[in-house]
Scaffold this active site. Structure first.
Site, PDB file in Angstrom:
ATOM      1  N   ASN A  75       0.841  -1.204   0.000  1.00  0.00           N
ATOM      2  CA  ASN A  75       0.000   0.000   0.000  1.00  0.00           C
ATOM      3  C   ASN A  75       0.870   1.246   0.000  1.00  0.00           C
ATOM      4  OD1 ASN A  75       0.555   0.792   2.847  1.00  0.00           O
ATOM      5  ND2 ASN A  75      -0.374  -1.192   3.232  1.00  0.00           N
TER       6      ASN A  75
ATOM      7  N   LYS B 294       9.075 -17.957  -9.266  1.00  0.00           N
ATOM      8  CA  LYS B 294       8.432 -16.904 -10.049  1.00  0.00           C
ATOM      9  C   LYS B 294       7.349 -17.518 -10.943  1.00  0.00           C
ATOM     10  CE  LYS B 294       9.237 -13.303 -13.392  1.00  0.00           C
ATOM     11  NZ  LYS B 294      10.095 -12.803 -14.464  1.00  0.00           N
TER      12      LYS B 294
ATOM     13  N   PHE C 170      -4.202   3.904  14.486  1.00  0.00           N
ATOM     14  CA  PHE C 170      -4.450   4.912  13.460  1.00  0.00           C
ATOM     15  C   PHE C 170      -5.608   4.412  12.607  1.00  0.00           C
ATOM     16  CE2 PHE C 170      -0.968   8.089  13.355  1.00  0.00           C
ATOM     17  CZ  PHE C 170      -0.304   7.646  14.488  1.00  0.00           C
TER      18      PHE C 170
ATOM     19  N   LYS D 173     -11.192  -2.426  19.170  1.00  0.00           N
ATOM     20  CA  LYS D 173      -9.809  -2.876  19.363  1.00  0.00           C
ATOM     21  C   LYS D 173      -9.289  -2.573  20.772  1.00  0.00           C
ATOM     22  CE  LYS D 173      -8.749  -2.524  14.409  1.00  0.00           C
ATOM     23  NZ  LYS D 173      -7.708  -2.452  13.391  1.00  0.00           N
TER      24      LYS D 173
END
Ligand code: CTP
Length: 397
Positions: A206, A285, A319, A337
């Site tokens: 990300n 791969k 966050f 949480k």
């Protein structure tokens, strides 16, 4: 009380260092002046020793030092090193670790916060090499009192003028005030993205740059904490003195965090942990002819939720990256949480959050108290967050 070491280098604005010295003295600090040889050619060290009441140190090896390894002995007593004014040369030496005189050697030995107030010709300050040195020192935790614009000694007008002495003194005193507030605490910070492998060359990740987490780590260090930084792959210099644990995948991050968790007093989960990983990563791969039509994914462990379930007195900070209903979604995460604080960012805006240098957030605690912050740099935001966290620590004790 800790001493202030005032490093003085050879810029024409050197005379303003006297005012800075006075400012620190007025605040009750004892100041030891360290001059470079060139600075001692511009202005007599006698002036600074008269003002400070202490012999100025210029030479690394001098017969008359009252102590044997002076830079190490002085480093132990120093609460702040302020370099005013700082030339391009001393900034370059600090950035590279060159220790060829007392001040540059002292910089390597001192563990206190460091404040640098540059003053030089605009072209020298804006030179890519100087800017790169400033960036690197900043990333390592050094604070800068930014030079202003104005008429420079060389006759040019531009950026490079020493910051105002009062501002330098205020910044230095602020650093000193914050420097011990987390002493004795262990802080565990996670930062950056994780990478979930598909095969040895491809991965899922990300846009996290790691900047927010690195700033949280840097500020905790500046406040005197022991900091363990568990970091995904990012292109940042880690702050000096952080104990760095490098990981790649969510599973590796989970293992590292769970290992460090029992010793931590505060955990800051700033990492953007990938929410899913490939169900069947390949050890080789994947070649084009063997390309599957679709790739199955499986959820990764929610590390923060795990910590929330097993916390034993730790302060837990999460966050939240949201694109809608920021407040409601973040509050739901605090509860789900079992967090003590969540830093909620609106990531639908391009000017803040992911990859940006600036951020704006809502800080929401377990009681649902919301502190909105202004838009500010991630460095400034890290201070706001630590201020709120310190209030939580005080309420607890
Ligand atoms: N987090 C974590 N482990 C995960 C995913 C997230 O520890 N596998 C932590 C992050 O470090 C962050 C917080 O959880 O502190 C919130 O992450 P975010 O992605 O905003 O929320 P999610 O709980 O994953 O929920 P959603 O993606 O549905 O918004």
């Amino acid at each position: 009380m800790a001493k202030i070491a005032l490093g003085v280098t050879s810029s024409v604005s050197i005379y303003k260092a006297c005012e800075v010295l006075r400012g620190f003295q007025k605040a009750g600090y004892e100041v030891q002046v360290l001059m470079t040889r060139n600075a001692a050619r511009l202005i007599s060290p006698l002036l600074f020793s008269s003002l400070s009441g202490r012999k100025v140190i210029v030479e690394l090896f001098a017969d008359d030092h009252p102590w044997s390894v002076a830079h190490v002995a002085l480093a132990r007593e120093t609460g702040l090193l302020a370099v005013v004014p700082a030339t391009a040369n001393i900034i370059a030496k600090f950035a590279r670790g060159i220790a060829d005189d007392f001040l540059s050697t002292f910089y390597l030995a001192v563990e206190s916060p460091v404040l640098i107030a540059p003053a030089m010709n605009a072209a020298m300050f804006l030179h890519p090499r100087t800017q790169a040195n400033v960036r690197e020192l900043r990333a390592r935790g050094v604070e800068f009192a930014e030079p202003g614009r104005g008429y420079l000694a060389c006759g040019d007008e531009g950026v490079g003028r020493l910051a105002e002495p009062e501002e330098i003194v205020a910044r230095g005193l602020d650093l000193l005030r914050r420097s011990g507030s987390l002493r004795g605490r262990t802080v565990l910070v996670t930062a950056g993205p994780t990478r979930e492998s598909l095969d040895p060359v491809r991965f899922l990740s990300n846009r996290s740059s790691g900047k927010m987490g690195y700033e949280m780590a840097r500020e905790a260090l500046a406040r005197g904490a022991r900091v363990v930084l568990v970091t995904g792959p990012v292109a940042l210099f880690p702050p000096a003195k952080a104990e760095v644990v490098r990981v790649e995948s969510a599973a590796e991050m989970e293992a590292a965090v769970l290992r460090e968790f029992p010793r931590a007093d505060i955990v800051v989960m700033a990492a953007a942990v990938a929410d899913f990983a490939f169900a069947a990563p390949s050890g080789r791969k994947i070649k084009k002819p063997g390309l599957p039509e679709s790739l199955a994914v499986v959820p990764t462990p929610d590390i923060l939720k795990m910590l929330g379930a097993r916390k034993a007195g730790q302060v837990l900070v999460g966050f939240a990256a949201e694109t809608e209903d920021l407040r409601e979604n973040a509050l739901a995460k605090v509860r789900a949480k079992n967090l003590d604080l969540i830093v909620a960012n609106d990531v639908s805006r391009g000017d803040i959050g992911f990859e940006a240098d600036d951020n704006q957030a809502l800080l929401i605690d377990a009681a649902g108290r919301v502190t909105p912050t202004a838009k500010m740099s991630k460095r400034e935001l890290s201070r706001e967050i630590w201020n709120v966290l310190e209030e939580i620590l005080v309420r607890r004790s």
